[in-house]
Motif scaffolding. Structure first.
Motif, PDB file in Angstrom:
ATOM      1  N   ALA A  91     -26.968  -6.196  32.480  1.00 32.38           N
ATOM      2  CA  ALA A  91     -26.047  -7.208  33.055  1.00 32.38           C
ATOM      3  C   ALA A  91     -25.224  -6.509  34.094  1.00 32.38           C
ATOM      4  CB  ALA A  91     -25.141  -7.673  31.782  1.00 32.38           C
ATOM      5  N   HIS A  92     -25.357  -5.140  34.287  1.00 31.85           N
ATOM      6  CA  HIS A  92     -24.400  -4.509  35.177  1.00 31.85           C
ATOM      7  C   HIS A  92     -25.446  -3.779  36.307  1.00 31.85           C
ATOM      8  CE1 HIS A  92     -21.445  -4.051  31.968  1.00 31.85           C
ATOM      9  NE2 HIS A  92     -20.732  -4.045  33.048  1.00 31.85           N
ATOM     10  N   GLY A  93     -26.557  -4.576  36.303  1.00 31.27           N
ATOM     11  CA  GLY A  93     -27.603  -4.087  37.522  1.00 31.27           C
ATOM     12  C   GLY A  93     -28.278  -2.841  37.302  1.00 31.27           C
ATOM     13  N   ASP A 152     -14.469 -13.192  31.482  1.00 32.47           N
ATOM     14  CA  ASP A 152     -15.070 -11.862  31.483  1.00 32.47           C
ATOM     15  C   ASP A 152     -15.835 -11.707  30.129  1.00 32.47           C
ATOM     16  OD1 ASP A 152     -13.134 -11.767  29.757  1.00 32.47           O
ATOM     17  OD2 ASP A 152     -12.048  -9.937  30.863  1.00 32.47           O
ATOM     18  N   CYS A 162     -21.669 -10.553  28.582  1.00 34.17           N
ATOM     19  CA  CYS A 162     -22.957 -10.659  29.412  1.00 34.17           C
ATOM     20  C   CYS A 162     -23.368 -12.207  29.265  1.00 34.17           C
ATOM     21  CB  CYS A 162     -24.137  -9.969  28.494  1.00 34.17           C
ATOM     22  SG  CYS A 162     -25.824 -10.249  29.194  1.00 34.17           S
ATOM     23  N   ASN A 163     -23.542 -12.969  30.501  1.00 34.33           N
ATOM     24  CA  ASN A 163     -23.691 -14.145  30.875  1.00 34.33           C
ATOM     25  C   ASN A 163     -24.743 -14.644  31.376  1.00 34.33           C
ATOM     26  OD1 ASN A 163     -21.223 -15.289  29.454  1.00 34.33           O
ATOM     27  ND2 ASN A 163     -20.053 -14.060  31.081  1.00 34.33           N
ATOM     28  N   HIS A 189     -24.147 -12.950  35.106  1.00 39.93           N
ATOM     29  CA  HIS A 189     -24.521 -11.346  35.277  1.00 39.93           C
ATOM     30  C   HIS A 189     -26.169 -11.357  35.629  1.00 39.93           C
ATOM     31  CE1 HIS A 189     -21.177 -11.034  32.528  1.00 39.93           C
ATOM     32  NE2 HIS A 189     -20.748  -9.951  33.443  1.00 39.93           N
ATOM     33  N   ILE A 190     -26.917 -12.573  34.903  1.00 40.01           N
ATOM     34  CA  ILE A 190     -28.478 -12.454  35.040  1.00 40.01           C
ATOM     35  C   ILE A 190     -28.877 -14.140  35.365  1.00 40.01           C
ATOM     36  CG2 ILE A 190     -30.401 -12.425  33.884  1.00 40.01           C
ATOM     37  CD1 ILE A 190     -29.126 -10.284  31.857  1.00 40.01           C
ATOM     38  N   ARG A 231     -29.058 -10.711  41.936  1.00 40.96           N
ATOM     39  CA  ARG A 231     -28.746 -10.085  40.457  1.00 40.96           C
ATOM     40  C   ARG A 231     -30.034  -9.996  39.560  1.00 40.96           C
ATOM     41  NH1 ARG A 231     -25.305 -15.748  39.090  1.00 40.96           N
ATOM     42  NH2 ARG A 231     -25.374 -15.555  41.397  1.00 40.96           N
ATOM     43  N   CYS A 254     -34.417  -4.505  37.829  1.00 40.32           N
ATOM     44  CA  CYS A 254     -33.772  -5.302  36.488  1.00 40.32           C
ATOM     45  C   CYS A 254     -34.168  -6.619  36.488  1.00 40.32           C
ATOM     46  CB  CYS A 254     -32.209  -5.178  36.975  1.00 40.32           C
ATOM     47  SG  CYS A 254     -31.435  -3.453  37.579  1.00 40.32           S
TER      48      CYS A 254
END
Length: 312
Positions: free
Chosen positions: A15-17, A199, A202-203, A226-227, A250, A284
């Motif tokens: 999710a954070h790449g 926030d 993970c979405n 995030h994805i 992303r 990713c």
């Protein structure tokens, strides 16, 4: 896959790449109505999660909407029902049960249908026709449905959900398209839901083609998430997973067809297709289907694809 690796950490890194230590994977289907509520739903979701070895717990949203008069005229949209907060206690209880059972080892992510998808479940809700007749009334109805979805989001956040698999429709080629009607009446409701999500860790943005194909994905590239998960068939093109990731900027989730070898087998074909997808995947990446697989798909088929991902 190293079983000591925590799946929460794997998904949060994605999710954070950040490239996780192996390629995660996830597939999902709708369970029999006997497993839509209460402890039976919690137990079935856990059984499926462990049998497939997928990398997060994806909660299917199965709650039926209360009876409502058919939407026969554009003006009827203004009378869309606003559901009381306690209406959402039942699905939130399923989410809460899964949070208690699995949150230490994996993210718990709820399927979240868009306000348009909720509205479309009501009998007679022909949004394209009604927008032409009385757009203000339709807009009022969409505001009400948006608040319903936001109430579901709030209820599930209170019980500790880790994120949402947020599905959008309406921009398909055979519905509103991605022009003025979509931008004016659908996209704002989608983004209002994303604002309520906030926030959470993970979405996943899901551009859903279950009702029809798309010829343009660009109106969705500025959506949060995030994805991203979508079909690779866009207009007359077939994107690679790498191209889809570049388009949205992303990590990409998908690559396999829900009605292809995943559904029919044999296992050797599933393994070959999974390997072919991974060969075209970005750094990713999460191996998955383009949408929910058919309900009679053997779980062992899905496990076969997950195992190929975990070996990479």
């Amino acid at each position: 896959m190293n079983k000591r690796i925590n799946k929460r950490d794997v998904m949060l890194s994605l999710a954070h790449g950040e490239k996780p230590p192996y390629t995660p994977a996830a597939f999902f289907l709708h369970f029999d109505p006997a497993f839509h509520r209460g402890e039976a739903a919690v137990d079935k979701h856990l059984e499926f999660f462990r049998a497939t070895d997928m990398d997060f717990v994806k909660v299917q949203y199965e709650q039926r909407q209360p009876p409502h008069a058919p939407i026969r005229r554009a003006e009827d949209w203004a009378d869309m029902p606003l559901y009381p907060h306690d209406f959402f206690e039942e699905p939130a209880a399923v989410v809460g049960g899964l949070v208690k059972a699995a949150k230490r080892e994996a993210l718990v992510i709820l399927t979240l249908y868009s306000p348009l998808m909720w509205a479309a479940r009501l009998e007679g809700a022909d949004i394209a026709k009604h927008l032409q007749e009385n757009p203000d009334a339709v807009a009022k109805g969409m505001e009400i449905m948006t608040e319903n979805v936001r109430r579901l989001v709030a209820a599930c956040k209170r019980v500790g959900v880790d994120g949402f698999y947020v599905s959008t429709q309406g921009g398909e080629t055979n519905r509103l398209g991605t022009g003025d009607l979509f931008r004016t009446y659908v996209k704002p409701s989608d983004l209002a839901v994303w604002d309520a999500i906030g926030d959470t860790p993970c979405n996943i943005l899901h551009v859903c083609d279950y009702q029809g194909p798309y010829d343009d994905l660009s109106p969705f590239t500025d959506y949060p998430g995030h994805i991203v998960n979508c079909s690779l068939e866009v207009g007359d093109r077939t994107l690679t997973p790498r191209e889809a990731a570049e388009l949205f900027g992303r990590p990409f989730m998908g690559g396999m067809l829900r009605k292809g070898a995943l559904s029919t087998g044999p296992v050797a074909q599933i393994q070959r297709e999974a390997e072919a997808v991974l060969a075209q995947a970005p750094k990713c990446f999460l191996l998955a289907a383009d949408c929910t697989v058919l309900p009679d798909t053997p779980w062992s088929n899905l496990r076969a694809a997950v195992d190929v991902a975990h070996a990479n």
